[in-house]
Design a protein around this motif. Sequence first.
Motif, PDB file in Angstrom:
ATOM      1  N   ARG A  14       0.772  -1.046  -0.022  1.00 55.82           N
ATOM      2  CA  ARG A  14      -0.117  -0.093  -0.075  1.00 55.82           C
ATOM      3  C   ARG A  14       0.740   1.288  -0.132  1.00 55.82           C
ATOM      4  O   ARG A  14       0.752   2.149  -0.801  1.00 55.82           O
ATOM      5  CB  ARG A  14      -0.941   0.001   1.204  1.00 55.82           C
ATOM      6  N   ASP A  46      -3.215  -8.545   0.996  1.00 49.20           N
ATOM      7  CA  ASP A  46      -3.820  -7.287   1.524  1.00 49.20           C
ATOM      8  C   ASP A  46      -5.090  -6.944   0.770  1.00 49.20           C
ATOM      9  O   ASP A  46      -5.054  -6.415  -0.229  1.00 49.20           O
ATOM     10  CB  ASP A  46      -2.782  -6.209   1.219  1.00 49.20           C
ATOM     11  N   SER A  47      -6.118  -7.348   1.527  1.00 49.71           N
ATOM     12  CA  SER A  47      -7.541  -7.243   1.021  1.00 49.71           C
ATOM     13  C   SER A  47      -7.763  -5.611   0.778  1.00 49.71           C
ATOM     14  O   SER A  47      -8.457  -5.121  -0.163  1.00 49.71           O
ATOM     15  CB  SER A  47      -8.532  -7.801   1.839  1.00 49.71           C
ATOM     16  N   LYS A  48      -7.203  -4.821   1.346  1.00 50.88           N
ATOM     17  CA  LYS A  48      -7.640  -3.365   1.489  1.00 50.88           C
ATOM     18  C   LYS A  48      -6.920  -2.698   0.178  1.00 50.88           C
ATOM     19  O   LYS A  48      -7.347  -1.837  -0.568  1.00 50.88           O
ATOM     20  CB  LYS A  48      -7.019  -2.434   2.638  1.00 50.88           C
ATOM     21  N   TYR A  52      -8.599  -1.281  -3.384  1.00 51.80           N
ATOM     22  CA  TYR A  52      -8.086   0.148  -4.022  1.00 51.80           C
ATOM     23  C   TYR A  52      -7.725   0.035  -5.458  1.00 51.80           C
ATOM     24  O   TYR A  52      -8.186   0.654  -6.370  1.00 51.80           O
ATOM     25  CB  TYR A  52      -6.868   0.576  -3.322  1.00 51.80           C
ATOM     26  N   GLU A 253      -7.789   7.280  -1.231  1.00 51.93           N
ATOM     27  CA  GLU A 253      -7.328   6.095  -0.520  1.00 51.93           C
ATOM     28  C   GLU A 253      -8.357   5.799   0.673  1.00 51.93           C
ATOM     29  O   GLU A 253      -8.445   4.453   0.536  1.00 51.93           O
ATOM     30  CB  GLU A 253      -5.784   6.100  -0.259  1.00 51.93           C
ATOM     31  N   ASP A 254      -8.594   6.392   1.506  1.00 53.82           N
ATOM     32  CA  ASP A 254      -9.244   5.786   2.890  1.00 53.82           C
ATOM     33  C   ASP A 254     -10.593   5.557   2.186  1.00 53.82           C
ATOM     34  O   ASP A 254     -11.088   4.703   2.913  1.00 53.82           O
ATOM     35  CB  ASP A 254      -9.280   7.069   3.648  1.00 53.82           C
ATOM     36  N   VAL A 257      -9.956   1.776   0.932  1.00 44.43           N
ATOM     37  CA  VAL A 257      -9.355   0.858   1.640  1.00 44.43           C
ATOM     38  C   VAL A 257     -10.505   0.394   2.862  1.00 44.43           C
ATOM     39  O   VAL A 257     -10.115  -0.464   3.566  1.00 44.43           O
ATOM     40  CB  VAL A 257      -8.110   0.744   2.046  1.00 44.43           C
ATOM     41  N   GLY A 258     -11.530   1.195   3.193  1.00 43.01           N
ATOM     42  CA  GLY A 258     -12.535   0.875   3.969  1.00 43.01           C
ATOM     43  C   GLY A 258     -12.149   0.785   5.370  1.00 43.01           C
ATOM     44  O   GLY A 258     -10.837   0.480   5.653  1.00 43.01           O
ATOM     45  N   SER A 259     -13.090   1.316   6.356  1.00 46.15           N
ATOM     46  CA  SER A 259     -12.678   1.228   7.885  1.00 46.15           C
ATOM     47  C   SER A 259     -14.096   0.691   8.326  1.00 46.15           C
ATOM     48  O   SER A 259     -14.361   1.113   9.483  1.00 46.15           O
ATOM     49  CB  SER A 259     -12.272   2.502   8.230  1.00 46.15           C
ATOM     50  N   SER A 285       0.289   0.434   8.625  1.00 51.09           N
ATOM     51  CA  SER A 285      -0.533  -0.991   8.344  1.00 51.09           C
ATOM     52  C   SER A 285      -0.091  -2.133   8.787  1.00 51.09           C
ATOM     53  O   SER A 285      -0.623  -3.170   8.726  1.00 51.09           O
ATOM     54  CB  SER A 285      -0.357  -0.901   6.384  1.00 51.09           C
ATOM     55  N   TRP A 352      -8.551  -0.291  12.300  1.00 54.65           N
ATOM     56  CA  TRP A 352      -8.008   0.385  11.418  1.00 54.65           C
ATOM     57  C   TRP A 352      -8.560   1.964  11.207  1.00 54.65           C
ATOM     58  O   TRP A 352      -9.806   2.083  11.542  1.00 54.65           O
ATOM     59  CB  TRP A 352      -8.069  -0.508  10.041  1.00 54.65           C
TER      60      TRP A 352
END
Length: 484
Positions: A14, A46-48, A52, A253-254, A257-259, A285, A352
């Motif tokens: 990332r 890395d799923s995030k 992306y 990005e945020d 990549v989800g929270s 990360s 996260w």
Amino acid sequence: MKKAELVFFPLPGRGHFVSILEIAKLLVARDDRLCITVLIMRLSIDSKLAAYIESLNDSSYTECIQFIDLPQTSFKQETNAMVSVSSFIESQKPHVKEAVTKLKESRSGSNSPRLAGFVVDMFCSSMVDVANDFGVPTYLFFPSSASFLSLMLHLQTLRDEQKQDITEFKDSDAELVLSSFMKPIPARVLPGVVLHREGGTLILDYARRWRETKGIIVNTFLELESYAIHSFSDATNTPPVYPVGPILNLKGEDSHVGSGDQRPDIMKWLDDQPQSSVVFLCFGSRGGFGDNQVKEIAKALERGGFPFLWSLRRPPPKGGGFAFPTEHENLEEVLPEGFLDRTARIGKIIGWAPQVAILSHPAIGGFVSHCGWNSILESLWFGVPIATWPLYAEQQFNAFEMVKEMEVAAEIMLDYRTEYTDNQIIVTSEEIERGIKQLMENDSKIRKNVKEMTEKGKKALMDGGSSHFSLGRIIDDVITDSMP
């Protein structure tokens, strides 16, 4: 004239991938003679990052930037992450050659773009071989600081020309004198990887290949690292260095990549806090701490009394290769008894963190950070001073530069490390509290220096700014190279 095409080869991590994509976007926005093809290596770890990457195909700049997925290859994950990375990159060479060959065949028309060069990540410098096969130059993307670039080239010279064993610096009180630093560098802040026999050999081999490139694009700006950047002009056997930063993804990005459902809750909580009052603790990360260290952090926060937002996650297992931290199922098991109740009015603990959104919030007054270079640039952009707590990679070196050379950070630790060591020290609550109090001083020299650097960083990217000028130099070089 024909368009010039650059092939980008990012590392699928990332911190590397997102910033090299921002470079690509800047280049095509600046000059419509450029088009870019990004070759994407897939790692399922890395799923995030995967989310992306998926979002890129829906973005507005796909007319001038196209993405090609390389075939997935199987490779052996080693305990040493650097060995795994090297093995993975090498396995991609035939796929890169095939993809670029097909790309050239598809561009055979008289008005088709001409292949002008490769832009590769710092860990992908062996792709110089593939670029050479196509008779085009390679530019290196270096996502860390100019000072760290100088350090790695210096260590590579010590090893290859002076036959020095770099691993002998481990546990040493030695100091290194670098042309890019005003102050000597203590060996204790060298990256753990260079002090480790196997990983150190690989990364210094990469550094040797960096010298074979046409130029090195660095995510920094002249005003932040003027001493280091000017030192390259006198260096022999070093390609031109182009400081083009701060390169940040401030818009997307945020959200990609989800929270989970935490983000609205986090921002609402921050809205209720006074301006510049909150200490934000976040360690990247791959950052997490064991239970004993978590309790010391908690004690420091409770005693200090500052409002806090703490991204708290369980560390990846030792020797876990590419493993990432995981969320705590039950916070009460890891925190001191009664801590959550006693701090309910002043503190919030999250998993996260949407870091850019948090740092940009006016309630944030200080950032306890692992000192990853992207995080440093983000904090400077938003005018938030840092307290240093490095964990891995080159973060100890970054922390030293921030505290001792630039005077834009408070010190909690400079030489704390989680990799290549079995002697994990515990940072006491007293040390943590002292660093946070220094961080949160309203009229400190650190805060004033950060504010000045914020203004300089934004000016560097404007028309006529130092980084804007550097980006123009790269474009001129690429266009000139692509002419028949």
